[in-house]
Design a protein around this motif. Structure first.
Motif, PDB file in Angstrom:
ATOM      1  N   VAL A 146     -72.216 -43.246  75.277  1.00 45.29           N
ATOM      2  CA  VAL A 146     -72.580 -44.156  74.193  1.00 45.29           C
ATOM      3  C   VAL A 146     -72.454 -43.415  72.871  1.00 45.29           C
ATOM      4  CG1 VAL A 146     -74.432 -45.527  73.156  1.00 45.29           C
ATOM      5  CG2 VAL A 146     -74.181 -45.440  75.652  1.00 45.29           C
ATOM      6  N   ILE A 147     -71.837 -44.039  71.891  1.00 46.81           N
ATOM      7  CA  ILE A 147     -71.874 -43.536  70.520  1.00 46.81           C
ATOM      8  C   ILE A 147     -72.823 -44.424  69.732  1.00 46.81           C
ATOM      9  CG2 ILE A 147     -70.570 -43.174  68.398  1.00 46.81           C
ATOM     10  CD1 ILE A 147     -68.144 -42.547  70.095  1.00 46.81           C
ATOM     11  N   SER A 148     -73.778 -43.791  69.058  1.00 50.07           N
ATOM     12  CA  SER A 148     -74.787 -44.523  68.302  1.00 50.07           C
ATOM     13  C   SER A 148     -74.612 -44.231  66.814  1.00 50.07           C
ATOM     14  CB  SER A 148     -76.188 -44.105  68.773  1.00 50.07           C
ATOM     15  OG  SER A 148     -77.184 -44.833  68.075  1.00 50.07           O
ATOM     16  N   PRO A 149     -73.904 -45.099  66.091  1.00 52.37           N
ATOM     17  CA  PRO A 149     -73.668 -44.849  64.665  1.00 52.37           C
ATOM     18  C   PRO A 149     -74.910 -45.141  63.819  1.00 52.37           C
ATOM     19  CG  PRO A 149     -72.011 -46.324  65.612  1.00 52.37           C
ATOM     20  CD  PRO A 149     -73.155 -46.258  66.568  1.00 52.37           C
ATOM     21  N   GLY A 150     -74.981 -44.450  62.688  1.00 53.47           N
ATOM     22  CA  GLY A 150     -75.933 -44.820  61.652  1.00 53.47           C
ATOM     23  C   GLY A 150     -75.304 -45.829  60.711  1.00 53.47           C
ATOM     24  N   TYR A 151     -75.719 -45.796  59.466  1.00 56.13           N
ATOM     25  CA  TYR A 151     -75.202 -46.716  58.457  1.00 56.13           C
ATOM     26  C   TYR A 151     -73.736 -46.424  58.187  1.00 56.13           C
ATOM     27  CZ  TYR A 151     -74.551 -48.843  53.831  1.00 56.13           C
ATOM     28  OH  TYR A 151     -74.090 -49.571  52.764  1.00 56.13           O
ATOM     29  N   VAL A 152     -72.881 -47.420  58.398  1.00 54.12           N
ATOM     30  CA  VAL A 152     -71.441 -47.280  58.223  1.00 54.12           C
ATOM     31  C   VAL A 152     -70.962 -48.359  57.261  1.00 54.12           C
ATOM     32  CG1 VAL A 152     -69.188 -47.415  59.356  1.00 54.12           C
ATOM     33  CG2 VAL A 152     -71.093 -46.269  60.502  1.00 54.12           C
ATOM     34  N   THR A 153     -70.255 -47.933  56.228  1.00 51.36           N
ATOM     35  CA  THR A 153     -69.671 -48.893  55.290  1.00 51.36           C
ATOM     36  C   THR A 153     -68.323 -49.374  55.807  1.00 51.36           C
ATOM     37  OG1 THR A 153     -68.664 -47.080  54.038  1.00 51.36           O
ATOM     38  CG2 THR A 153     -70.833 -47.847  53.314  1.00 51.36           C
ATOM     39  N   ASP A 154     -67.681 -50.238  55.035  1.00 43.60           N
ATOM     40  CA  ASP A 154     -66.357 -50.771  55.390  1.00 43.60           C
ATOM     41  C   ASP A 154     -66.372 -51.450  56.755  1.00 43.60           C
ATOM     42  OD1 ASP A 154     -65.245 -49.809  53.006  1.00 43.60           O
ATOM     43  OD2 ASP A 154     -64.873 -47.842  53.902  1.00 43.60           O
ATOM     44  N   SER A 155     -67.443 -52.170  57.022  1.00 42.35           N
ATOM     45  CA  SER A 155     -67.518 -52.981  58.231  1.00 42.35           C
ATOM     46  C   SER A 155     -68.083 -54.340  57.836  1.00 42.35           C
ATOM     47  CB  SER A 155     -68.416 -52.320  59.282  1.00 42.35           C
ATOM     48  OG  SER A 155     -69.779 -52.487  58.947  1.00 42.35           O
ATOM     49  N   GLU A 156     -68.069 -55.262  58.798  1.00 36.93           N
ATOM     50  CA  GLU A 156     -68.579 -56.602  58.524  1.00 36.93           C
ATOM     51  C   GLU A 156     -70.027 -56.767  58.956  1.00 36.93           C
ATOM     52  OE1 GLU A 156     -65.840 -59.222  60.520  1.00 36.93           O
ATOM     53  OE2 GLU A 156     -64.562 -59.343  58.731  1.00 36.93           O
ATOM     54  N   PHE A 157     -70.674 -55.663  59.375  1.00 36.18           N
ATOM     55  CA  PHE A 157     -71.998 -55.797  59.970  1.00 36.18           C
ATOM     56  C   PHE A 157     -72.987 -56.488  59.041  1.00 36.18           C
ATOM     57  CE2 PHE A 157     -76.321 -54.335  60.736  1.00 36.18           C
ATOM     58  CZ  PHE A 157     -76.478 -54.656  62.069  1.00 36.18           C
ATOM     59  N   PHE A 158     -73.027 -56.056  57.786  1.00 39.27           N
ATOM     60  CA  PHE A 158     -74.016 -56.621  56.873  1.00 39.27           C
ATOM     61  C   PHE A 158     -73.528 -57.890  56.181  1.00 39.27           C
ATOM     62  CE2 PHE A 158     -75.440 -52.214  57.202  1.00 39.27           C
ATOM     63  CZ  PHE A 158     -76.796 -52.385  57.402  1.00 39.27           C
ATOM     64  N   ALA A 159     -72.223 -58.195  56.340  1.00 39.89           N
ATOM     65  CA  ALA A 159     -71.631 -59.364  55.676  1.00 39.89           C
ATOM     66  C   ALA A 159     -71.999 -59.316  54.198  1.00 39.89           C
ATOM     67  CB  ALA A 159     -72.099 -60.648  56.351  1.00 39.89           C
ATOM     68  N   ASP A 160     -72.653 -60.357  53.689  1.00 36.82           N
ATOM     69  CA  ASP A 160     -73.037 -60.365  52.274  1.00 36.82           C
ATOM     70  C   ASP A 160     -74.518 -60.056  52.078  1.00 36.82           C
ATOM     71  OD1 ASP A 160     -74.065 -62.648  53.404  1.00 36.82           O
ATOM     72  OD2 ASP A 160     -73.233 -64.036  51.919  1.00 36.82           O
ATOM     73  N   ARG A 161     -75.149 -59.439  53.111  1.00 39.74           N
ATOM     74  CA  ARG A 161     -76.593 -59.183  53.030  1.00 39.74           C
ATOM     75  C   ARG A 161     -76.933 -57.851  52.358  1.00 39.74           C
ATOM     76  NH1 ARG A 161     -75.780 -60.258  58.417  1.00 39.74           N
ATOM     77  NH2 ARG A 161     -76.465 -58.156  59.014  1.00 39.74           N
ATOM     78  N   MET A 162     -75.978 -56.948  52.232  1.00 39.13           N
ATOM     79  CA  MET A 162     -76.276 -55.631  51.688  1.00 39.13           C
ATOM     80  C   MET A 162     -76.408 -55.681  50.165  1.00 39.13           C
ATOM     81  SD  MET A 162     -77.039 -52.548  51.971  1.00 39.13           S
ATOM     82  CE  MET A 162     -76.866 -52.379  53.747  1.00 39.13           C
TER      83      MET A 162
END
Length: 247
Positions: free
Chosen positions: A178-194
């Motif tokens: 398992v790879i457990s990432p921390g906060y990563v930019t340039d992704s769609e995870f936060f959509a427009d919530r960040m």
């Protein structure tokens, strides 16, 4: 014949970067996702070694399309990267949420993050190269820190699933991590919530004082799928800039 890799959630962010890295390492890469247009853009970016399968891997009826794309070839690498935080119908979930709403919220997050990995892995296990196959699951720092309700719980569930797989497949020469990432930019995870404040808070929480990038996670995949990762299995690999200390 080139080695073969499958990357779910391969159209954007971590998945796209990982697929591009694997293509650069000489793999033929099948990227899987729900949006044909996004996958098409990713294939152009990755190059001629990439092909796309449009499928929702949380839906058992759509998984055979991925199996068909693999065909009779041995599968060297499976990266279960599909997943997302699914917001509640009550945003944010409040004390007045009905039990039906709570159940819907939790099931949606487990379907998106756990069932996607379980279904795709189960379907592709017969194709996995033995010995030498590598399975990687993408978790999240939320599995260790909490803070995201059902998403945190779902990502933590992947850890137990991966450990079971590692035990079951170890004597066949297959590694599971398992790879457990921390906060990563340039992704769609936060959509427009960040927000800018939220971004800075997450950067300040790291020891390195920078956010992660998709390539940081792809480099961890490079290690686990390469010769250096051959003796690594049943591990949770944290890639978070020190925002959670080793545990």
């Amino acid at each position: 014949m080139s080695r073969l890799a499958v990357v779910s959630g391969g159209g954007t962010g971590i998945g796209r970067s990982t697929a591009g890295m694997l293509a650069g390492e000489g793999y033929d890469v099948i990227i899987v996702g729900r949006r044909a247009d996004v996958l098409a853009d990713a294939v152009k970016w990755i190059g001629p070694q990439a092909t796309a399968v449009t499928a929702d891997v949380a839906d058992p009826t759509q998984i055979p399309a991925v199996v068909e794309a693999v065909g009779a070839r041995p599968l060297d690498v499976l990266v279960n990267n599909a997943g997302a935080y699914v917001p509640s119908a009550d945003s944010p979930p409040g004390a007045d949420s009905t039990l039906d709403r709570v159940a819907e919220h939790w099931r949606a997050n487990f379907d998106s993050n756990v069932l996607t990995a379980v279904l795709l892995t189960t379907a592709l296990l017969p194709s996995l190269r033995r010995p030498g196959g590598r399975i990687i699951l993408t978790s999240s720092i939320a599995a260790q820190k909490g803070g995201c309700g059902p998403y945190s719980a779902a990502k933590a569930a992947l850890h137990g699933y991966a450990l079971d797989l590692a035990v079951d497949l170890g004597d066949e020469g297959v590694t599971v991590n398992v790879i457990s990432p921390g906060y990563v930019t340039d992704s769609e995870f936060f959509a427009d919530r960040m927000t800018p404040e939220g971004h800075q808070t997450r950067v300040d929480a790291t020891l390195l004082k920078r956010p992660g990038e998709p390539q940081d996670i792809a480099e961890a995949v490079r290690w686990l799928t390469g010769p250096g990762g051959a003796y690594v299995t049943a591990q949770i690999i944290n890639v978070n800039g020190g925002s959670v200390l080793g545990r």
